[in-house]
Design a protein around this motif. Structure first.
Motif, PDB file in Angstrom:
ATOM      1  N   ASP A 101       0.809  -1.219   0.000  1.00 35.02           N
ATOM      2  CA  ASP A 101       0.000   0.000   0.000  1.00 35.02           C
ATOM      3  C   ASP A 101       0.841   1.268   0.000  1.00 35.02           C
ATOM      4  OD1 ASP A 101       1.012  -0.059   2.558  1.00 35.02           O
ATOM      5  OD2 ASP A 101      -0.920   0.089   3.588  1.00 35.02           O
ATOM      6  N   ALA A 102       2.158   1.117   0.092  1.00 30.50           N
ATOM      7  CA  ALA A 102       3.065   2.282   0.108  1.00 30.50           C
ATOM      8  C   ALA A 102       4.417   1.860  -0.452  1.00 30.50           C
ATOM      9  CB  ALA A 102       3.223   2.811   1.541  1.00 30.50           C
ATOM     10  N   PRO A 103       5.234   2.816  -0.903  1.00 29.94           N
ATOM     11  CA  PRO A 103       6.543   2.480  -1.477  1.00 29.94           C
ATOM     12  C   PRO A 103       7.485   1.853  -0.446  1.00 29.94           C
ATOM     13  CG  PRO A 103       5.882   4.718  -2.038  1.00 29.94           C
ATOM     14  CD  PRO A 103       4.933   4.251  -0.994  1.00 29.94           C
ATOM     15  N   ALA A 104       8.528   1.208  -0.952  1.00 31.99           N
ATOM     16  CA  ALA A 104       9.541   0.598  -0.086  1.00 31.99           C
ATOM     17  C   ALA A 104      10.143   1.663   0.840  1.00 31.99           C
ATOM     18  CB  ALA A 104      10.634  -0.036  -0.940  1.00 31.99           C
ATOM     19  N   GLY A 105      10.388   1.248   2.070  1.00 33.14           N
ATOM     20  CA  GLY A 105      10.969   2.156   3.054  1.00 33.14           C
ATOM     21  C   GLY A 105       9.949   2.887   3.894  1.00 33.14           C
ATOM     22  N   THR A 106       8.653   2.799   3.514  1.00 26.34           N
ATOM     23  CA  THR A 106       7.599   3.458   4.298  1.00 26.34           C
ATOM     24  C   THR A 106       7.325   2.638   5.557  1.00 26.34           C
ATOM     25  OG1 THR A 106       6.588   4.294   2.263  1.00 26.34           O
ATOM     26  CG2 THR A 106       5.254   4.329   4.268  1.00 26.34           C
TER      27      THR A 106
ATOM     28  N   GLU B 137      10.359  -6.348  -2.629  1.00 22.68           N
ATOM     29  CA  GLU B 137      10.526  -5.627  -3.885  1.00 22.68           C
ATOM     30  C   GLU B 137       9.320  -5.757  -4.818  1.00 22.68           C
ATOM     31  OE1 GLU B 137      14.180  -6.622  -5.794  1.00 22.68           O
ATOM     32  OE2 GLU B 137      15.388  -6.282  -3.989  1.00 22.68           O
ATOM     33  N   ALA B 138       8.230  -6.373  -4.328  1.00 28.63           N
ATOM     34  CA  ALA B 138       7.007  -6.437  -5.132  1.00 28.63           C
ATOM     35  C   ALA B 138       6.461  -5.027  -5.360  1.00 28.63           C
ATOM     36  CB  ALA B 138       5.973  -7.308  -4.438  1.00 28.63           C
ATOM     37  N   ASP B 139       5.598  -4.890  -6.350  1.00 28.51           N
ATOM     38  CA  ASP B 139       5.069  -3.566  -6.698  1.00 28.51           C
ATOM     39  C   ASP B 139       4.089  -3.060  -5.645  1.00 28.51           C
ATOM     40  OD1 ASP B 139       6.413  -2.980  -9.128  1.00 28.51           O
ATOM     41  OD2 ASP B 139       5.188  -4.489 -10.144  1.00 28.51           O
ATOM     42  N   ASP B 140       3.761  -1.761  -5.732  1.00 27.36           N
ATOM     43  CA  ASP B 140       2.832  -1.156  -4.780  1.00 27.36           C
ATOM     44  C   ASP B 140       1.651  -0.543  -5.524  1.00 27.36           C
ATOM     45  OD1 ASP B 140       3.689   1.387  -5.755  1.00 27.36           O
ATOM     46  OD2 ASP B 140       5.376   1.339  -4.374  1.00 27.36           O
ATOM     47  N   LEU B 141       0.715  -0.002  -4.760  1.00 25.60           N
ATOM     48  CA  LEU B 141      -0.491   0.580  -5.359  1.00 25.60           C
ATOM     49  C   LEU B 141      -0.179   1.700  -6.335  1.00 25.60           C
ATOM     50  CD1 LEU B 141      -3.101   0.750  -2.445  1.00 25.60           C
ATOM     51  CD2 LEU B 141      -3.292  -0.546  -4.576  1.00 25.60           C
ATOM     52  N   ALA B 142       0.904   2.417  -6.088  1.00 26.24           N
ATOM     53  CA  ALA B 142       1.277   3.511  -6.990  1.00 26.24           C
ATOM     54  C   ALA B 142       1.544   2.983  -8.396  1.00 26.24           C
ATOM     55  CB  ALA B 142       2.491   4.247  -6.452  1.00 26.24           C
TER      56      ALA B 142
END
Length: 552
Positions: free
Chosen positions: A453-458, A540-545
């Motif tokens: 639901d958010a980018p990596a590192g969030t 490293e899977a994709d996110d909602l963005a």
């Protein structure tokens, strides 16, 4: 019923087309016409509405078998098919009823629809007690609308054609509309399928459409097109529309609209009703029904996403607002009948030329002419194909200029190719799994996938489910995934297991749209697994963005 159950077992026991064809011929050679009529209906894809709620069937089965609910559920999960599970658990008749398929369907099964649950339960026990195990399983599949066996409509057509000594294309023409939900199979309708050909039969009557000609997928590299296809000048090239394939039939002052699934959908598209006055008699158009809003996109194309058209498909009533928000047109690309004459044996370019004259000479407001594309070579057409997403189409259609209009996905009368663009894709995480059905009943093969639901590192980011998929893996890969699911299960919710997120897959899908019904806010169309990303960690899977960017 026993004869049809025996046929079902023969068909289900083999993957050989010749063996299935032999089984079909054997059945139709001896079956009474009234039974054969219903057999053709079911084998060719006819699906009457569900006759009995699944809940009532389960309650009746557990009562007759004397089992607690949890044990029935465990049995169902092990078998993977409700009809087969019930037939294995409840008492059956050793020999079974000698009544035919038509008698069972018309006198015993169809009258169940709409009855109160208590009346259904009173009728089910004595009905089931008359059947042997194979017949009971088949009966339950008919009751639930889940009858499927690996037989295509084309194979049924071939069997009938061989039995009657007819051209298979003639039988295919007679079968159009046979599986429409409004059709009631009868001995007379079956006899018409296999009757000797008459001189006046070639001229169509009533609202019957023609069998649809289907395209083959084209997946070769563009560099090979010259060798495989020859020059572009040998082909009629159009956009591949993403709508509902349909035939519009105008005869004797009346209009009929048929979907590719041979469902009569005239009432679903009132915008086309004006063609009853403006389209000449003796005309059949082939094309695509699309939601069309000129001005929203580049002037030459104004097609709207399929998701908007889908809103109309799913509604029982069409209100003024929906008709205003999602107006449809027919993007016509072929002429199958002109002035009452069957034009399917004329070349593609001749049918196209007459279609252009028809559209030019008559004010057919809800009908548009599918535009043609050209280019000096395949490389140039490949560049034009790259515009597909921005124009709201799926790629290109390539139709041989000399092709006749065939039946189904064949090449004996010429060829159509669908040169689709690559699907959307994202890397997603497997978070839930459920056992499959049929031969996959013992494997966890149906999966739910999520993205972050958010980018990596969030800090505190979480996985959000957005799609389900069950196709794309080899049998060996599925067995490996099944083993991992069993080892990493966290919780079970009935038939569903939640798992520790460890597996990443590349998912492909044809379309994407906003959705208020999904937790992610996004719905995708035709999701399937493209590959297992063994090289990619879950983080490293994709996110909602990523999905939201695809919406643009």
């Amino acid at each position: 019923m026993k004869a049809f159950a025996t046929l079902y077992l023969r068909l289900d026991a083999t993957t050989s087309s010749n063996a299935k064809l032999e089984a079909l011929r054997d059945y139709f050679a001896t079956a009474p016409a009234e039974d054969a009529a219903w057999a053709v209906y079911f084998l060719a894809g006819g699906r009457p509405r569900q006759l009995v709620p699944t809940r009532v069937l389960r309650e009746q089965a557990t009562a007759q078998a004397g089992l607690p609910d949890w044990l029935f559920e465990e049995s169902y999960q092990a078998v993977g098919d409700l009809a087969e599970t019930i037939s294995l658990l409840v008492p059956v008749h050793a020999d079974g009823s000698d009544e035919g398929l038509a008698t069972w369907v018309e006198q015993h099964l169809l009258p169940l629809r709409g009855l109160p649950p208590e009346q259904i339960q009173q009728r089910l026990q004595p009905l089931w007690a008359q059947l042997d195990r194979p017949s009971l399983m088949l009966c339950l599949k008919l009751i639930t609308g889940s009858f499927r066996v690996g037989v295509s409509k084309l194979l049924v057509t071939r069997a009938l054609a061989q039995l009657a000594g007819l051209d298979a294309k003639r039988v295919a023409q007679r079968m159009v509309g046979y599986t429409d939900i409004s059709h009631r199979p009868t001995a007379a309708s079956y006899q018409m399928l296999i009757a000797a050909e008459s001189a006046d039969e070639h001229r169509q009557r009533g609202g019957q459409p023609y069998p649809f000609f289907l395209a083959h997928p084209l997946q070769a590299p563009t560099e090979q097109f010259d060798t495989l296809l020859g020059p572009p000048s040998a082909w009629q090239i159009e956009w591949k529309w993403d709508g509902i394939r349909a035939q519009v039939v105008k005869r004797e002052g009346q209009l009929w609209v048929w979907s590719r699934g041979e469902e009569l959908v005239t009432d679903r598209f009132p915008e086309l009703h004006s063609l009853a006055q403006t389209l000449p008699d003796g005309v059949v158009l082939d094309g695509e029904i699309l939601v069309w809003k000129p001005g929203d996109t580049p002037a030459e194309l104004a097609v709207q996403p399929f998701a908007l058209l889908q809103q109309r498909i799913g509604r029982k009533t069409l209100g003024k607002k929906l008709l205003s928000d999602a107006p449809v047109v027919l993007q016509a690309y072929d002429l199958l009948e002109w002035q009452g004459e069957d034009w399917r044996n004329r070349p593609q370019h001749e049918r196209r030329r007459q279609l252009e004259r028809l559209v030019e000479d008559h004010p057919l407001a809800p009908v548009l002419l599918s535009p043609l594309l050209d280019g000096p070579d395949w490389a140039d057409l490949a560049r034009q194909r790259e515009q597909s997403r921005s124009l709201g189409v799926e790629g290109l259609m390539l139709k041989q200029r000399e092709a006749l209009y065939g039946v189904g996905r064949t090449k004996d009368m010429g060829t159509w190719w669908k040169w689709k663009i690559d699907p959307f894709s994202v890397d997603a995480v497997l978070i839930y799994a459920q056992r499959g059905h049929g031969r996959r009943a013992s494997l966890y093969s149906d999966y739910t996938f999520a993205v972050w639901d958010a980018p990596a590192g969030t800090p505190g980011r979480a996985l959000v489910p957005f799609a389900k998929a069950y196709s794309g893996l080899s049998d060996e890969e599925m067995r490996k995934v099944d083993a991992i699911i069993r080892k990493t299960t966290v919780e079970t919710f009935g038939p569903v297991r939640s798992v520790t997120p460890t597996l990443v897959f590349e998912l492909g899908f044809e379309g994407i749209a906003l959705s208020k019904r999904h937790k992610s806010g996004i719905a995708v169309r035709f999701p399937r697994m493209l590959r297992w990303r063994l090289d990619k960690p879950v983080e490293e899977a994709d996110d909602l963005a990523t999905l939201q960017a695809l919406l643009a």
